[in-house]
Design a protein around this motif. Structure first.
Motif, PDB file in Angstrom:
ATOM      1  N   TYR A 202       0.839  -1.189   0.000  1.00  0.00           N
ATOM      2  CA  TYR A 202       0.000   0.000   0.000  1.00  0.00           C
ATOM      3  C   TYR A 202       0.883   1.251   0.000  1.00  0.00           C
ATOM      4  N   GLN A 203       0.269   2.382  -0.304  1.00  0.00           N
ATOM      5  CA  GLN A 203       0.965   3.666  -0.319  1.00  0.00           C
ATOM      6  C   GLN A 203       0.427   4.538   0.803  1.00  0.00           C
ATOM      7  N   ASP A 204       1.319   5.063   1.646  1.00  0.00           N
ATOM      8  CA  ASP A 204       0.860   5.854   2.786  1.00  0.00           C
ATOM      9  C   ASP A 204       0.659   7.324   2.382  1.00  0.00           C
ATOM     10  N   ALA A 205       0.300   8.153   3.353  1.00  0.00           N
ATOM     11  CA  ALA A 205      -0.021   9.560   3.086  1.00  0.00           C
ATOM     12  C   ALA A 205       1.187  10.343   2.596  1.00  0.00           C
ATOM     13  N   ARG A 206       2.403   9.839   2.854  1.00  0.00           N
ATOM     14  CA  ARG A 206       3.620  10.515   2.387  1.00  0.00           C
ATOM     15  C   ARG A 206       4.077  10.000   1.029  1.00  0.00           C
ATOM     16  N   ASP A 207       3.207   9.184   0.384  1.00  0.00           N
ATOM     17  CA  ASP A 207       3.483   8.602  -0.932  1.00  0.00           C
ATOM     18  C   ASP A 207       4.606   7.573  -0.886  1.00  0.00           C
TER      19      ASP A 207
ATOM     20  N   ARG B 196      -2.104   0.994  11.065  1.00  0.00           N
ATOM     21  CA  ARG B 196      -3.407   1.632  11.299  1.00  0.00           C
ATOM     22  C   ARG B 196      -4.234   1.538  10.019  1.00  0.00           C
TER      23      ARG B 196
ATOM     24  N   ASP C 123      -7.198   2.618   9.010  1.00  0.00           N
ATOM     25  CA  ASP C 123      -7.917   3.725   8.386  1.00  0.00           C
ATOM     26  C   ASP C 123      -6.990   4.665   7.620  1.00  0.00           C
ATOM     27  N   ARG C 124      -5.679   4.443   7.719  1.00  0.00           N
ATOM     28  CA  ARG C 124      -4.738   5.227   6.935  1.00  0.00           C
ATOM     29  C   ARG C 124      -4.406   4.561   5.599  1.00  0.00           C
ATOM     30  N   ILE C 125      -4.955   3.378   5.383  1.00  0.00           N
ATOM     31  CA  ILE C 125      -4.752   2.674   4.121  1.00  0.00           C
ATOM     32  C   ILE C 125      -6.000   2.891   3.270  1.00  0.00           C
ATOM     33  N   THR C 126      -5.879   3.685   2.216  1.00  0.00           N
ATOM     34  CA  THR C 126      -7.041   3.952   1.369  1.00  0.00           C
ATOM     35  C   THR C 126      -7.234   2.870   0.315  1.00  0.00           C
TER      36      THR C 126
END
Length: 285
Positions: free
Chosen positions: A131-136, A180, A182-185
């Protein structure tokens, strides 16, 4: 002249007859401008109109089902929780705040990858997660044990991963990760071959409890291996606890303050010492 159908006699009160006529008018079952009960009954028989249960569930039933939903979420059974959520959402008795909460739950959890993770856990099937996190930043994990754990009103995936790069935990727990959810879209999930581990890696930690905490402490039965008074140190209670993450362990014991001292192992004691030193520096003039 058209063929007359077979007649059926209904033994009903005048009040019920009036109610049926009102339904016939509501659904446009008429003969000319008059309500036609025969057409209404015929439409029901042919399933042009469907009979549904009365929407008269008491609040206690709604509350019990919602509690069951939350319990399923806590145990990581998201698919079952979604099924109950959909059942509740089909009812008209819900309060608006509860309906909004349920709809947001469905939006936040009905992702194919979430269902896949739960399915693999139930089957004890190792899998790869990318997966890709919020920081790409793109993360790849090879997971051989996992469980969904609720903490602080959020859902986390506690898992044993082959990859250890970037882990800040002690060597004994370096394979354990906490993600976490809910941080995985979005995520890519695929099954892999190989063994499924029976559990996460664990480490036994010794704590000493003092003062009021020693008497008030209630054993965490799922994690505490032993809880006993020390014979050579009156009013000091020794707790041996099995942990899987120093991060979550430290967050739990720091609020105890000076009433709780972590004795060992030294690696865990040192991490707590570093946390306390950082907190001390924050409050220096």
């Amino acid at each position: 002249m058209g063929r007359r159908g077979q007649s059926v006699t209904l033994s009903i009160s005048d009040r019920d007859k009036a109610l049926l006529e009102a339904l016939a008018l509501e659904y446009d079952m008429t003969w000319g401008e008059r309500p036609n009960i025969s057409k209404l009954v015929e439409a029901i028989a042919r399933k042009d109109l469907k009979i549904a249960p009365n929407h008269d569930w008491p609040p206690e039933r709604i509350q019990a089902l919602n509690q069951a939903r939350m319990s399923l979420v806590d145990s990581g059974k998201i698919a079952d929780a979604i099924t109950i959520t959909q059942l509740l959402c089909s009812r008209s008795e819900l309060t608006l705040p509860l309906r909004n909460e349920l709809e947001q739950f469905v939006i936040g959890h009905v992702h194919p990858w979430r269902i896949d993770i739960e399915r693999y856990i139930n089957r004890q099937q190792p899998f790869q997660l990318s997966y890709q996190d919020a920081r790409d930043i793109i993360w790849h994990f090879t997971i051989r044990h996992a469980r969904i754990v609720p903490r602080d009103e959020r859902q986390y995936l506690d898992c044993w991963c082959e990859e250890t790069e970037g882990s800040q935990d002690v060597p004994e727990l370096i394979h354990n990760r906490t993600l976490r959810l809910d941080r995985i879209t979005d995520a890519a999930i695929s099954a892999i071959k190989g063994p499924w581990h029976n559990d996460l890696d664990t480490l036994n930690v010794e704590m000493h409890l003092y003062e009021g905490l020693a008497f008030a402490y209630r054993s965490k039965k799922s994690r505490d291996i032993s809880v006993e008074w020390l014979p050579d140190k009156p009013q000091v209670r020794q707790v041996i606890r099995q942990i899987t993450s120093t991060f979550w362990f430290i967050r739990e014991v720091l609020p105890y303050g000076g009433d709780c001292e972590v004795i060992g192992p030294e690696s865990v004691r040192e991490k707590i010492h570093s946390e306390i030193q950082a907190l001390y520096h924050c409050y220096q003039d």
